[in-house]
Scaffold this motif. Structure first.
Motif, PDB file in Angstrom:
ATOM      1  N   ALA A  20       0.839  -1.203   0.000  1.00  0.00           N
ATOM      2  CA  ALA A  20       0.000   0.000   0.000  1.00  0.00           C
ATOM      3  C   ALA A  20       0.874   1.252   0.000  1.00  0.00           C
ATOM      4  O   ALA A  20       0.570   2.224  -0.691  1.00  0.00           O
ATOM      5  CB  ALA A  20      -0.924  -0.010   1.206  1.00  0.00           C
ATOM      6  N   ASP A  21       1.982   1.213   0.769  1.00  0.00           N
ATOM      7  CA  ASP A  21       2.900   2.360   0.778  1.00  0.00           C
ATOM      8  C   ASP A  21       3.509   2.574  -0.603  1.00  0.00           C
ATOM      9  O   ASP A  21       3.637   3.696  -1.080  1.00  0.00           O
ATOM     10  CB  ASP A  21       4.017   2.144   1.804  1.00  0.00           C
ATOM     11  CG  ASP A  21       3.560   2.483   3.217  1.00  0.00           C
ATOM     12  OD1 ASP A  21       2.571   3.227   3.328  1.00  0.00           O
ATOM     13  OD2 ASP A  21       4.176   1.997   4.167  1.00  0.00           O
ATOM     14  N   MET A  23       2.240   1.711  -3.388  1.00  0.00           N
ATOM     15  CA  MET A  23       1.195   2.206  -4.275  1.00  0.00           C
ATOM     16  C   MET A  23       1.088   3.730  -4.155  1.00  0.00           C
ATOM     17  O   MET A  23       0.937   4.440  -5.155  1.00  0.00           O
ATOM     18  CB  MET A  23      -0.130   1.574  -3.853  1.00  0.00           C
ATOM     19  CG  MET A  23      -1.032   1.255  -4.976  1.00  0.00           C
ATOM     20  SD  MET A  23      -2.080  -0.101  -4.542  1.00  0.00           S
ATOM     21  CE  MET A  23      -3.550   0.709  -4.120  1.00  0.00           C
ATOM     22  N   GLU A  24       1.168   4.189  -2.898  1.00  0.00           N
ATOM     23  CA  GLU A  24       1.084   5.626  -2.644  1.00  0.00           C
ATOM     24  C   GLU A  24       2.222   6.383  -3.341  1.00  0.00           C
ATOM     25  O   GLU A  24       2.000   7.416  -3.969  1.00  0.00           O
ATOM     26  CB  GLU A  24       1.246   5.823  -1.144  1.00  0.00           C
ATOM     27  CG  GLU A  24       0.204   6.673  -0.502  1.00  0.00           C
ATOM     28  CD  GLU A  24       0.434   6.677   0.972  1.00  0.00           C
ATOM     29  OE1 GLU A  24       1.119   7.572   1.445  1.00  0.00           O
ATOM     30  OE2 GLU A  24      -0.055   5.761   1.647  1.00  0.00           O
ATOM     31  N   VAL A  25       3.426   5.829  -3.217  1.00  0.00           N
ATOM     32  CA  VAL A  25       4.596   6.496  -3.805  1.00  0.00           C
ATOM     33  C   VAL A  25       4.459   6.574  -5.323  1.00  0.00           C
ATOM     34  O   VAL A  25       4.710   7.624  -5.934  1.00  0.00           O
ATOM     35  CB  VAL A  25       5.887   5.752  -3.404  1.00  0.00           C
ATOM     36  CG1 VAL A  25       7.074   6.325  -4.137  1.00  0.00           C
ATOM     37  CG2 VAL A  25       6.104   5.844  -1.918  1.00  0.00           C
ATOM     38  N   ALA A  27       1.670   6.413  -7.084  1.00  0.00           N
ATOM     39  CA  ALA A  27       0.590   7.343  -7.421  1.00  0.00           C
ATOM     40  C   ALA A  27       1.099   8.781  -7.359  1.00  0.00           C
ATOM     41  O   ALA A  27       0.735   9.614  -8.204  1.00  0.00           O
ATOM     42  CB  ALA A  27      -0.580   7.157  -6.464  1.00  0.00           C
ATOM     43  N   GLY A  28       1.975   9.056  -6.383  1.00  0.00           N
ATOM     44  CA  GLY A  28       2.580  10.390  -6.291  1.00  0.00           C
ATOM     45  C   GLY A  28       3.431  10.703  -7.501  1.00  0.00           C
ATOM     46  O   GLY A  28       3.398  11.817  -8.017  1.00  0.00           O
ATOM     47  N   ALA A  80       7.303   1.021  11.214  1.00  0.00           N
ATOM     48  CA  ALA A  80       8.167   0.437  10.188  1.00  0.00           C
ATOM     49  C   ALA A  80       9.051   1.527   9.595  1.00  0.00           C
ATOM     50  O   ALA A  80       8.588   2.614   9.265  1.00  0.00           O
ATOM     51  CB  ALA A  80       7.326  -0.187   9.098  1.00  0.00           C
ATOM     52  N   PHE A 109       2.780   0.506 -11.221  1.00  0.00           N
ATOM     53  CA  PHE A 109       1.555   0.607 -10.429  1.00  0.00           C
ATOM     54  C   PHE A 109       0.675  -0.631 -10.631  1.00  0.00           C
ATOM     55  O   PHE A 109       0.142  -1.197  -9.684  1.00  0.00           O
ATOM     56  CB  PHE A 109       0.780   1.864 -10.821  1.00  0.00           C
ATOM     57  CG  PHE A 109      -0.375   2.161  -9.905  1.00  0.00           C
ATOM     58  CD1 PHE A 109      -0.159   2.837  -8.717  1.00  0.00           C
ATOM     59  CD2 PHE A 109      -1.647   1.757 -10.224  1.00  0.00           C
ATOM     60  CE1 PHE A 109      -1.209   3.095  -7.858  1.00  0.00           C
ATOM     61  CE2 PHE A 109      -2.698   2.015  -9.368  1.00  0.00           C
ATOM     62  CZ  PHE A 109      -2.484   2.696  -8.187  1.00  0.00           C
ATOM     63  N   GLY A 113      -0.251  -3.382  -7.876  1.00  0.00           N
ATOM     64  CA  GLY A 113      -1.654  -3.645  -7.559  1.00  0.00           C
ATOM     65  C   GLY A 113      -1.978  -5.123  -7.649  1.00  0.00           C
ATOM     66  O   GLY A 113      -2.681  -5.672  -6.797  1.00  0.00           O
ATOM     67  N   TYR A 116      -0.583  -6.875  -4.726  1.00  0.00           N
ATOM     68  CA  TYR A 116      -1.423  -6.583  -3.559  1.00  0.00           C
ATOM     69  C   TYR A 116      -2.611  -7.534  -3.543  1.00  0.00           C
ATOM     70  O   TYR A 116      -2.938  -8.135  -2.524  1.00  0.00           O
ATOM     71  CB  TYR A 116      -1.903  -5.135  -3.647  1.00  0.00           C
ATOM     72  CG  TYR A 116      -2.597  -4.601  -2.417  1.00  0.00           C
ATOM     73  CD1 TYR A 116      -1.940  -3.772  -1.536  1.00  0.00           C
ATOM     74  CD2 TYR A 116      -3.923  -4.917  -2.150  1.00  0.00           C
ATOM     75  CE1 TYR A 116      -2.561  -3.276  -0.413  1.00  0.00           C
ATOM     76  CE2 TYR A 116      -4.556  -4.428  -1.027  1.00  0.00           C
ATOM     77  CZ  TYR A 116      -3.871  -3.608  -0.160  1.00  0.00           C
ATOM     78  OH  TYR A 116      -4.513  -3.123   0.947  1.00  0.00           O
ATOM     79  N   GLU A 117      -3.255  -7.675  -4.726  1.00  0.00           N
ATOM     80  CA  GLU A 117      -4.411  -8.561  -4.803  1.00  0.00           C
ATOM     81  C   GLU A 117      -4.029 -10.006  -4.505  1.00  0.00           C
ATOM     82  O   GLU A 117      -4.793 -10.737  -3.882  1.00  0.00           O
ATOM     83  CB  GLU A 117      -5.045  -8.466  -6.190  1.00  0.00           C
ATOM     84  CG  GLU A 117      -5.843  -7.195  -6.369  1.00  0.00           C
ATOM     85  CD  GLU A 117      -6.415  -7.076  -7.759  1.00  0.00           C
ATOM     86  OE1 GLU A 117      -7.254  -7.901  -8.126  1.00  0.00           O
ATOM     87  OE2 GLU A 117      -6.008  -6.153  -8.483  1.00  0.00           O
ATOM     88  N   LEU A 120      -3.728 -10.407  -0.920  1.00  0.00           N
ATOM     89  CA  LEU A 120      -5.081 -10.387  -0.353  1.00  0.00           C
ATOM     90  C   LEU A 120      -5.747 -11.749  -0.512  1.00  0.00           C
ATOM     91  O   LEU A 120      -6.422 -12.248   0.399  1.00  0.00           O
ATOM     92  CB  LEU A 120      -5.876  -9.321  -1.097  1.00  0.00           C
ATOM     93  CG  LEU A 120      -6.914  -8.554  -0.309  1.00  0.00           C
ATOM     94  CD1 LEU A 120      -6.273  -7.932   0.904  1.00  0.00           C
ATOM     95  CD2 LEU A 120      -7.515  -7.479  -1.183  1.00  0.00           C
TER      96      LEU A 120
END
Lengths: 138, 140
Positions: A20-21, A23-25, A27-28, A80, A109, A113, A116-117, A120
Motif C-alpha cells: 500500500a505504501d 502504491m502511494e509512492v 501514485a505520487g 516500520a 503501479f 496492484g 497486492y491482490e 489479499l
C-alpha cells in the motif's frame, strides 16, 4: 497449540502494508508527471519488508530493545522504518529536471496492484482455512 | 489508511491537470484576440506545478501529491500588426495580437488529457483493490 491470529496473518499483513505504501509512492509519481524538478521515487520492497518483519517480531517479543541511559533520550517508536529512494532515470535530461517515466510508472503501479491482490487472496485463503477449523468443517 | 492517501494523491493530480486544461482552453480561445494597446493584450497563461511536500508530511504519507502554485503569463513579445482598417487599431494604425502559440497549446492539451487519464486509472485501480479489501474474509 495456541491459535495466534497475528502469526497466521503476520507475513501477508506486512506485505499488504508495504504494497500500500508503494502504491502511494507510485501514485505520487504519476500525479507529478508534469511537475518541473520532481524526481521519481520508489520503495525497495525487500528492504521495506525486512524492516517490517523485524518490527513485528520486536512487538511480539516485547518492547523495543533501545537502551535509554538518560530520561531525556527519545524513545524509539515501533513504526516500520524504510526509506523512500529516488529512481535512477534512463533519460539524463528531460529539459525541466523531471525524472518520471510515465509508462514505467504505470506498469509499476499495475504490477504492484496485482501483487497486492495476490497477497489479499492468500490472506483470504488463510482466513477461510481458519474459519473451517473453527466450525469443524460444517 | 494509506489506500485513501492514494485516492487523495490521484485526485490532486486530476485537479492540477484540470487547471492546465482550463488555461489551455482559455489560451486557444484567445489566440486571435486583438487589442489597441500593448498592456491590455491577452498573454498566454500557464499554471506552475509543484510537489505538495508539506501536505505529504502532514498526512504522514509516503507519496507526494501535486499542487498548482499559481498561473503565470508568458513574457514572449506580442505580435504587432499594421492594420489601419481594424476598428481596434490605435491612433497610429497598429493592432496588438496575443502571444499564444497554438501548436504549443495543442501539445500541452494532449499531454494534460493523457496525464488526467492516468490519474483516473490510478484511482480506478485503487477503488477495485479497496473493494476487495472490504470483502476480505467473507464467503465460504
Amino acid at each position: 497449540m495456541a491459535i495466534n491470529l497475528d502469526r497466521l496473518a503476520g507475513f501477508h499483513h506486512n506485505a499488504l502494508k508495504v504494497r500500500a505504501d508503494k502504491m502511494e509512492v507510485i501514485a505520487g509519481n504519476l500525479a507529478n508527471a508534469n511537475t518541473p524538478g520532481y524526481k521519481a521515487r520508489d520503495i525497495d520492497f525487500q528492504s521495506a519488508m525486512n524492516s517490517a518483519m523485524k518490527d513485528s517480531q520486536v512487538s511480539q517479543t516485547g518492547p523495543s530493545s533501545l537502551v535509554r541511559t538518560n530520561e531525556k533520550h527519545l524513545q524509539g517508536s515501533g513504526a516500520a522504518r524504510f526509506d523512500v529512494e529516488f529512481r535512477i532515470s534512463d533519460q539524463p535530461d528531460t529539459g525541466d529536471g523531471n525524472t518520471v517515466d510515465v509508462q514505467k510508472e504505470r506498469n509499476a503501479f499495475l504490477e504492484n496492484g496485482m501483487r497486492y491482490e495476490a497477497s489479499l487472496m492468500l490472506l483470504t485463503g488463510k482466513f477461510s482455512g481458519m474459519k473451517k477449523a473453527i466450525s469443524g468443517g460444517q | 489508511m494509506s489506500l485513501f492517501n492514494v485516492m487523495d494523491i490521484s485526485s490532486s493530480g486530476m485537479a492540477a491537470e484540470n487547471v492546465r486544461l482550463n488555461s489551455t482552453a482559455s489560451n486557444i480561445a484567445n489566440a486571435n484576440s486583438v487589442s489597441s494597446s500593448y498592456d491590455e493584450t491577452y498573454r498566454a497563461r500557464h499554471p506552475v506545478f509543484a510537489a505538495a511536500l508539506d501536505r505529504a508530511s502532514a498526512d504522514q504519507s509516503k507519496g507526494v501529491g501535486v499542487e498548482v502554485k499559481g498561473i503565470v503569463e508568458s513574457q514572449r513579445p506580442l505580435q504587432i500588426e499594421y492594420s489601419p482598417g481594424n476598428p481596434m487599431a490605435d491612433e497610429n494604425g497598429y493592432i496588438y495580437k496575443s502571444n499564444v502559440n497554438i501548436v504549443e497549446e495543442m501539445a500541452d492539451m494532449m499531454s494534460a488529457s493523457k496525464a488526467y487519464e492516468t490519474n483516473v486509472q490510478v484511482a480506478d485501480t485503487t477503488k477495485r483493490i479497496f473493494r476487495q479489501v472490504l470483502r476480505l474474509g467473507q464467503g465460504q
